[in-house]
Design a protein around this motif. Structure first.
Motif, mmCIF file in Angstrom:
data_model
loop_
_atom_site.group_PDB
_atom_site.id
_atom_site.type_symbol
_atom_site.label_atom_id
_atom_site.label_comp_id
_atom_site.label_asym_id
_atom_site.label_seq_id
_atom_site.Cartn_x
_atom_site.Cartn_y
_atom_site.Cartn_z
ATOM 1 N N GLU A 1 15.649 -17.492 35.348
ATOM 2 C CA GLU A 1 14.596 -16.493 35.457
ATOM 3 C C GLU A 1 13.323 -17.081 36.078
ATOM 4 O O GLU A 1 12.795 -18.097 35.602
ATOM 5 N N GLY A 2 12.858 -16.454 37.161
ATOM 6 C CA GLY A 2 11.535 -16.747 37.694
ATOM 7 C C GLY A 2 11.415 -18.009 38.528
ATOM 8 O O GLY A 2 10.439 -18.173 39.260
ATOM 9 N N ILE B 1 2.441 -9.374 42.395
ATOM 10 C CA ILE B 1 3.534 -9.643 41.461
ATOM 11 C C ILE B 1 2.985 -10.483 40.311
ATOM 12 O O ILE B 1 2.481 -11.589 40.537
ATOM 13 N N PRO B 2 3.075 -9.992 39.074
ATOM 14 C CA PRO B 2 2.532 -10.773 37.952
ATOM 15 C C PRO B 2 3.411 -11.970 37.606
ATOM 16 O O PRO B 2 4.607 -12.000 37.912
ATOM 17 N N LEU B 3 2.799 -12.954 36.965
ATOM 18 C CA LEU B 3 3.581 -14.047 36.393
ATOM 19 C C LEU B 3 4.462 -13.486 35.285
ATOM 20 O O LEU B 3 3.981 -12.738 34.433
ATOM 21 N N PRO B 4 5.732 -13.842 35.256
ATOM 22 C CA PRO B 4 6.608 -13.268 34.226
ATOM 23 C C PRO B 4 6.382 -13.922 32.863
ATOM 24 O O PRO B 4 6.199 -15.137 32.774
ATOM 25 N N PRO B 5 6.390 -13.111 31.796
ATOM 26 C CA PRO B 5 6.279 -13.671 30.440
ATOM 27 C C PRO B 5 7.596 -14.277 29.964
ATOM 28 O O PRO B 5 7.652 -14.829 28.869
ATOM 29 N N THR B 6 8.624 -14.183 30.794
ATOM 30 C CA THR B 6 9.982 -14.565 30.394
ATOM 31 C C THR B 6 10.339 -15.984 30.793
ATOM 32 O O THR B 6 11.503 -16.380 30.715
ATOM 33 N N THR C 1 15.548 -17.023 40.261
ATOM 34 C CA THR C 1 15.433 -15.693 40.869
ATOM 35 C C THR C 1 14.369 -15.635 41.966
ATOM 36 O O THR C 1 14.409 -14.738 42.803
ATOM 37 N N ARG C 2 13.394 -16.575 41.979
ATOM 38 C CA ARG C 2 12.393 -16.591 43.056
ATOM 39 C C ARG C 2 12.723 -17.611 44.145
ATOM 40 O O ARG C 2 11.897 -17.869 45.040
ATOM 41 N N GLU D 1 3.034 -22.616 34.528
ATOM 42 C CA GLU D 1 2.053 -23.464 35.215
ATOM 43 C C GLU D 1 2.546 -23.846 36.603
ATOM 44 O O GLU D 1 1.795 -23.813 37.573
ATOM 45 N N MET E 1 4.591 -22.166 38.402
ATOM 46 C CA MET E 1 4.612 -20.962 39.238
ATOM 47 C C MET E 1 3.222 -20.600 39.750
ATOM 48 O O MET E 1 3.085 -19.842 40.708
ATOM 49 N N ARG E 2 2.190 -21.124 39.064
ATOM 50 C CA ARG E 2 0.814 -20.825 39.476
ATOM 51 C C ARG E 2 0.284 -21.836 40.492
ATOM 52 O O ARG E 2 -0.788 -21.624 41.072
#
Lengths: 326, 326
Positions: free
Chosen positions: A293-294, A14-19, A265-266, A26, A28-29
């Motif tokens: 978001e995210g 699952i990619p990091l969202p650009p949104t 959302t996560r 950071e 999220m990583r």
């Protein structure tokens, strides 16, 4: 039409969202420390982890105080240690007051380590906040935290007008906020004018779809079987987790105060959050939901510079402003 | 702390949640027909699929009409075919009116097949509804649907008081609703008093976290690269999908009417929905978000007996009741 009992998902990247903002990306990583990825098994192992993390958490408090021009004083109220968290530019004569209940799975964030959310609220909202440093294991077990919070609220409400007061908290703090309001209804204690409940541990029985769908996506809580579940069991001390005090989703919602709920959302507890929202609405309670978001669990607390953090608190402040008597 | 660009998830079996109704659980177990799992490649293949699915969809309309005591009449307004959808027990003298824009990825649900949502709204809300049967491929391509919707709205608004009117729709219908409101602001057309936007196709560039996290969990849309994307490209006919008319998340949100948004935790467009919610709030617009446990994309439209369906519509009706002039 096939009738499935499960949904089989292949392994995925699952990619990091650009949104989301750069700050949130950071977060999220980031990975949780090993001590939480492989949670302690014993009370003494927990004590080591709690102490180490509390030192990190407490180190953030003075930075936040400086950044937001907030003063913190240790106090005791109804025999419970607490902190007065007051912005330097608090509006004079403002009788409105918030009570803060920190999170940390009923085990983490003792003392100053539990202050970040209270300082953010005092800073963003210019509210005077009382943050409860409730008892946790190994000092005390269920229902000690619940009782401390109720004792502080009862005293606080007696010192002013509860219609000018709100209660807020995230995660375990969100569950304690909800459980407190349900108890106030049950025991005819004064009700706060409004609640702000962040991603609450409202169902500690691990019931709820996102306990499964967001497993591994939520880089804070990680898993329904992770450190937070272990910590909660430590606090529960053998008590049934389906008890509405430990899982307030199973409590009564009628007559609760207006409530704003926050999730992402996560978030592993997104289902907990939206289920509480629906329960409140079904009971006819004014309830506002915001989902970002995210964001993983409580991630809006971890970087005061993230625009999402400001947005979360600005909405909560607006909600309190609308509901608290002046 | 490791710095990851992706989150690696192992293959998983996600159970059906016990936290949704039995009716919704049945919907969560269903599979899309092969024609949507392996979407058509050509216009003529699409026509076959659209016709077959439209027959099924149209067969539901008379059942819903009977169940909810709703009458449907074909009309034409501003040269566009539409349906008058009126509950038998509409309140006499009620001048309030709703305009409905059906979903279906800009290609599905022509004619009576697009009526289900309009009948549900007329039935649950006792509102008189005008449902627009806008042009779709292969009859016409972008911006035909957008223009039809704007033409109908302009005429409808001129026939009464737009302050007593709302607009609603789901999926492509939600995106068309949002794009219509943005166009009304841009072109100084009358604004509706309120919008109800269900899980909107607000970003057709596949940007948004749940396009990835809910892939395969959403048993309606299935995948960001599935039939809905193919259908949207068919309608767009080579036009840039980032155009705010096709991706209204990139449009302007200032001054839009009060809006209620609906999604579910398994919705592939949950990110679309919450991003629109945040954009509205950032622009100072009154915007209410409701997210339902476990629901995939637009799943609240597919079983009129599911308690979640009634809950979704009851909230929307309450929202329209609060905002539409009488």
């Amino acid at each position: 039409m096939s009738l499935k009992q499960t949904t089989q998902l292949p392994s995925r990247d699952i990619p990091l969202p650009p949104t989301v903002s750069a700050e949130m990306r950071e977060l999220m990583r980031a990975s949780q420390p090993a001590s939480l990825r492989n949670p302690p098994n014993t009370v003494s192992e927990w004590a080591v982890v709690v102490t180490a993390l509390a030192q990190q958490g407490a180190a953030r408090a003075p930075q936040l105080m400086q950044r937001f021009n907030v003063r913190v004083d240790r106090v005791e109220i109804a025999g419970v240690p607490a902190f007065d968290v007051v912005p330097d530019d608090a509006r004079p004569g403002d009788r409105r007051r918030l009570m803060h209940i920190h999170g940390g799975c009923y085990v983490l964030n003792p003392g100053e380590a539990g202050l970040a959310e209270a300082i953010l609220m005092a800073g963003f909202g210019k509210y005077s906040v009382l943050s409860v440093d409730y008892r946790m294991p190994p000092a005390a077990y269920f229902p000690a935290a619940h009782d401390d919070v109720a004792a502080v609220w009862t005293r606080l409400a007696s010192q002013g007008d509860p219609k000018a007061m709100g209660v807020f908290g995230t995660s375990a703090g969100g569950a304690l906020t909800l459980a407190l309001a349900q108890r106030a209804r049950r025991e005819n204690l004064p009700l706060p004018a409004a609640l702000a409940i962040g991603t609450p541990m409202a169902d500690t029985t691990k019931t709820g779809d996102t306990f499964y769908t967001n497993e591994g996506l939520d880089n804070v809580l990680l898993s329904r079987d992770g450190f937070c579940d272990a910590a909660t069991r430590l606090y529960a001390n053998g008590h049934d987790l389906a008890d509405p005090r430990l899982s307030p989703i199973y409590g009564a919602f009628e007559g609760l105060p207006p409530t704003i709920l926050t999730s992402g959302t996560r978030d592993l507890l997104l289902s907990n959050t939206v289920r509480v929202h629906r329960k409140l609405r079904q009971a006819g309670v004014e309830a506002v939901l915001q989902v970002f978001e995210g964001l993983a669990h409580a991630q809006y607390l971890f970087d005061e510079n993230a625009p999402e953090t400001k947005e979360v608190f600005d909405e909560i402040v607006l909600f309190f402003d609308r509901h608290l008597a002046r």
